[in-house]
Design a protein around this motif. Sequence first.
Motif, PDB file in Angstrom:
ATOM      1  N   HIS A 115       0.811  -1.218   0.000  1.00 54.25           N
ATOM      2  CA  HIS A 115       0.000   0.000   0.000  1.00 54.25           C
ATOM      3  C   HIS A 115       0.846   1.272   0.000  1.00 54.25           C
ATOM      4  O   HIS A 115       0.293   2.373   0.067  1.00 54.25           O
ATOM      5  N   GLY A 116       2.157   1.112  -0.031  1.00 53.06           N
ATOM      6  CA  GLY A 116       3.035   2.274  -0.093  1.00 53.06           C
ATOM      7  C   GLY A 116       3.289   2.970   1.222  1.00 53.06           C
ATOM      8  O   GLY A 116       3.771   4.108   1.247  1.00 53.06           O
ATOM      9  N   ALA A 117       3.001   2.309   2.347  1.00 51.12           N
ATOM     10  CA  ALA A 117       3.256   2.910   3.659  1.00 51.12           C
ATOM     11  C   ALA A 117       4.722   2.751   4.041  1.00 51.12           C
ATOM     12  O   ALA A 117       5.363   1.753   3.694  1.00 51.12           O
ATOM     13  N   LEU A 118       5.240   3.714   4.731  1.00 50.39           N
ATOM     14  CA  LEU A 118       6.555   3.577   5.353  1.00 50.39           C
ATOM     15  C   LEU A 118       6.407   2.642   6.549  1.00 50.39           C
ATOM     16  O   LEU A 118       5.575   2.872   7.427  1.00 50.39           O
ATOM     17  N   MET A 119       7.208   1.566   6.577  1.00 52.84           N
ATOM     18  CA  MET A 119       7.103   0.577   7.639  1.00 52.84           C
ATOM     19  C   MET A 119       8.200   0.793   8.674  1.00 52.84           C
ATOM     20  O   MET A 119       9.383   0.911   8.322  1.00 52.84           O
ATOM     21  N   MET A 120       7.811   0.828   9.950  1.00 52.04           N
ATOM     22  CA  MET A 120       8.761   0.970  11.047  1.00 52.04           C
ATOM     23  C   MET A 120       8.410  -0.044  12.132  1.00 52.04           C
ATOM     24  O   MET A 120       7.228  -0.191  12.493  1.00 52.04           O
ATOM     25  N   LEU A 121       9.424  -0.717  12.651  1.00 54.92           N
ATOM     26  CA  LEU A 121       9.216  -1.780  13.630  1.00 54.92           C
ATOM     27  C   LEU A 121       9.999  -1.466  14.910  1.00 54.92           C
ATOM     28  O   LEU A 121      11.201  -1.723  14.997  1.00 54.92           O
ATOM     29  N   PRO A 122       9.348  -0.901  15.933  1.00 49.91           N
ATOM     30  CA  PRO A 122      10.045  -0.703  17.208  1.00 49.91           C
ATOM     31  C   PRO A 122      10.367  -2.046  17.841  1.00 49.91           C
ATOM     32  O   PRO A 122       9.506  -2.931  17.916  1.00 49.91           O
ATOM     33  N   ALA A 128      13.548  -0.150   6.492  1.00 51.14           N
ATOM     34  CA  ALA A 128      14.164  -0.488   5.209  1.00 51.14           C
ATOM     35  C   ALA A 128      14.914   0.692   4.616  1.00 51.14           C
ATOM     36  O   ALA A 128      15.664   0.525   3.657  1.00 51.14           O
ATOM     37  N   ASP A 129      14.697   1.886   5.190  1.00 47.77           N
ATOM     38  CA  ASP A 129      15.374   3.096   4.704  1.00 47.77           C
ATOM     39  C   ASP A 129      15.735   3.955   5.908  1.00 47.77           C
ATOM     40  O   ASP A 129      14.887   4.670   6.452  1.00 47.77           O
ATOM     41  N   ASP A 130      17.003   3.873   6.335  1.00 47.10           N
ATOM     42  CA  ASP A 130      17.407   4.620   7.525  1.00 47.10           C
ATOM     43  C   ASP A 130      17.693   6.086   7.234  1.00 47.10           C
ATOM     44  O   ASP A 130      18.094   6.840   8.125  1.00 47.10           O
ATOM     45  N   GLY A 131      17.464   6.509   5.980  1.00 50.69           N
ATOM     46  CA  GLY A 131      17.596   7.911   5.640  1.00 50.69           C
ATOM     47  C   GLY A 131      16.265   8.614   5.493  1.00 50.69           C
ATOM     48  O   GLY A 131      16.221   9.837   5.267  1.00 50.69           O
ATOM     49  N   ASP A 132      15.170   7.884   5.614  1.00 50.37           N
ATOM     50  CA  ASP A 132      13.858   8.500   5.493  1.00 50.37           C
ATOM     51  C   ASP A 132      13.661   9.508   6.634  1.00 50.37           C
ATOM     52  O   ASP A 132      13.859   9.173   7.807  1.00 50.37           O
ATOM     53  N   PRO A 133      13.271  10.742   6.327  1.00 48.30           N
ATOM     54  CA  PRO A 133      13.153  11.766   7.374  1.00 48.30           C
ATOM     55  C   PRO A 133      12.193  11.386   8.503  1.00 48.30           C
ATOM     56  O   PRO A 133      12.459  11.697   9.664  1.00 48.30           O
ATOM     57  N   GLN A 134      11.090  10.714   8.168  1.00 44.72           N
ATOM     58  CA  GLN A 134      10.139  10.342   9.214  1.00 44.72           C
ATOM     59  C   GLN A 134      10.713   9.260  10.118  1.00 44.72           C
ATOM     60  O   GLN A 134      10.509   9.277  11.331  1.00 44.72           O
ATOM     61  N   ALA A 135      11.454   8.324   9.546  1.00 46.47           N
ATOM     62  CA  ALA A 135      12.099   7.289  10.356  1.00 46.47           C
ATOM     63  C   ALA A 135      13.150   7.906  11.267  1.00 46.47           C
ATOM     64  O   ALA A 135      13.268   7.534  12.449  1.00 46.47           O
ATOM     65  N   ALA A 177      12.830   7.752  15.355  1.00 44.42           N
ATOM     66  CA  ALA A 177      13.898   7.168  16.179  1.00 44.42           C
ATOM     67  C   ALA A 177      14.480   8.195  17.132  1.00 44.42           C
ATOM     68  O   ALA A 177      14.638   7.945  18.336  1.00 44.42           O
ATOM     69  N   GLY A 178      14.811   9.371  16.600  1.00 46.42           N
ATOM     70  CA  GLY A 178      15.429  10.399  17.433  1.00 46.42           C
ATOM     71  C   GLY A 178      14.535  10.872  18.550  1.00 46.42           C
ATOM     72  O   GLY A 178      14.994  11.105  19.676  1.00 46.42           O
ATOM     73  N   GLY A 179      13.238  11.003  18.277  1.00 45.11           N
ATOM     74  CA  GLY A 179      12.316  11.476  19.295  1.00 45.11           C
ATOM     75  C   GLY A 179      12.040  10.473  20.386  1.00 45.11           C
ATOM     76  O   GLY A 179      11.504  10.827  21.437  1.00 45.11           O
ATOM     77  N   ASN A 180      12.393   9.220  20.163  1.00 48.58           N
ATOM     78  CA  ASN A 180      12.111   8.176  21.148  1.00 48.58           C
ATOM     79  C   ASN A 180      13.357   7.466  21.663  1.00 48.58           C
ATOM     80  O   ASN A 180      13.253   6.415  22.290  1.00 48.58           O
ATOM     81  N   GLY A 181      14.526   8.028  21.394  1.00 46.92           N
ATOM     82  CA  GLY A 181      15.758   7.438  21.913  1.00 46.92           C
ATOM     83  C   GLY A 181      16.080   6.084  21.332  1.00 46.92           C
ATOM     84  O   GLY A 181      16.694   5.250  22.004  1.00 46.92           O
ATOM     85  N   LEU A 182      15.688   5.848  20.077  1.00 47.53           N
ATOM     86  CA  LEU A 182      15.925   4.565  19.432  1.00 47.53           C
ATOM     87  C   LEU A 182      17.061   4.667  18.421  1.00 47.53           C
ATOM     88  O   LEU A 182      17.286   5.719  17.821  1.00 47.53           O
ATOM     89  N   THR A 183      17.735   3.552  18.205  1.00 47.27           N
ATOM     90  CA  THR A 183      18.768   3.449  17.178  1.00 47.27           C
ATOM     91  C   THR A 183      18.151   2.851  15.919  1.00 47.27           C
ATOM     92  O   THR A 183      17.476   1.828  15.984  1.00 47.27           O
ATOM     93  N   LEU A 184      18.381   3.510  14.786  1.00 48.62           N
ATOM     94  CA  LEU A 184      17.876   2.963  13.530  1.00 48.62           C
ATOM     95  C   LEU A 184      18.690   1.743  13.123  1.00 48.62           C
ATOM     96  O   LEU A 184      19.915   1.760  13.165  1.00 48.62           O
ATOM     97  N   ARG A 185      17.977   0.675  12.755  1.00 51.20           N
ATOM     98  CA  ARG A 185      18.659  -0.525  12.242  1.00 51.20           C
ATOM     99  C   ARG A 185      18.104  -0.832  10.863  1.00 51.20           C
ATOM    100  O   ARG A 185      16.910  -1.081  10.702  1.00 51.20           O
ATOM    101  N   LEU A 186      18.979  -0.817   9.882  1.00 53.82           N
ATOM    102  CA  LEU A 186      18.594  -1.042   8.499  1.00 53.82           C
ATOM    103  C   LEU A 186      18.558  -2.535   8.185  1.00 53.82           C
ATOM    104  O   LEU A 186      19.470  -3.277   8.538  1.00 53.82           O
ATOM    105  N   VAL A 187      17.472  -2.980   7.546  1.00 49.68           N
ATOM    106  CA  VAL A 187      17.395  -4.362   7.067  1.00 49.68           C
ATOM    107  C   VAL A 187      17.125  -4.320   5.566  1.00 49.68           C
ATOM    108  O   VAL A 187      16.463  -3.412   5.050  1.00 49.68           O
TER     109      VAL A 187
END
Length: 302
Positions: free
Chosen positions: A129-136, A144-151, A155-165
């Motif tokens: 459906h074209g949604a940006l997928m994020m899995l806490p 799947a895209d650690d450069g996406d501004p929303q991702a 991550a930054g707003g919640n103290g999380l580290t981005l992990r690219l798969v």
Amino acid sequence: MTTDERPAPSSPAPFSPASFSPVPSGTALPRLVAFDIDGTLFDSTKRPQPGTLRAFAGLRAAGTRIMLASGRPIPGLQGLAERCGLGTDLIFAGLNGSVVVDQATGRTLARHPVPENVARPLIATGVRHGALMMLPHDDELVVADDGDPQAVHEAGGNGLTLRLVEDITAPGIEPTKVLYCAPRPQLEILEVELRERFADRIELSYSSPIYLEATGAGVDKSTALLDFCRTQGIEPAETMAFGDNGNDVTMLRAAGIGVAMGNAIPEAQEAADIVTASHDDEGIARVLSRWVDVGELTPAVG
């Protein structure tokens, strides 16, 4: 940052003193009080109001436990508690009830991941459906895209580290929440398919205008409240919960006393036992003043 706020389907009636539903006389102080964050614990400036902070001190002094129930992950709740000076003995109910942690001990009291065999088709449907997928997942945000501004923002707003798969549909984990990000009309189309295909295997809720969240079947904010009660020998009737939005409805119903904010959507107000003033009008303190000293409050806005 994941919030618990989305536009109301219709505007609730403005609060007036005559519409306030007081706590019934003789009601005992709850042993657990749970708070949604955005639109409830936070006012429009994204901070707790002064009377709320004084109420927190009173609850603590009386031995009542305080729960933050949110779509945020646990690291995000920890950071929020530190920034706002909410204390170090809270109960964190993160990811819409999927994980419950005792802040004082760091002990995980409950964890309800989405099984991998359910998560994978859920994710694949969102991708289609074209949604940006994020899995806490614990202290990571799997993307799947650690450069996406929303991702990056999430991550930054919640103290999380981005992990690219490489393949987000096969992340190799059992996520505690599947987060879909897209414009609301796009999410509503996605929601229809998810409910048709996975009706008995997931719970769905909106937490912002661009976020649709999936958790495991039977897992929501009420789950967190009841999970904590079981670990502490507390009866659900001995609890209170405050909320304003769709993902608070089950928690408001499960608590001994459910309190909807004056700014709450109609569904939340209908689910609650009490409707208080808005999050900008000391709605929390006006209820808790029945038991604890909340200091001087400004007159209710009519």
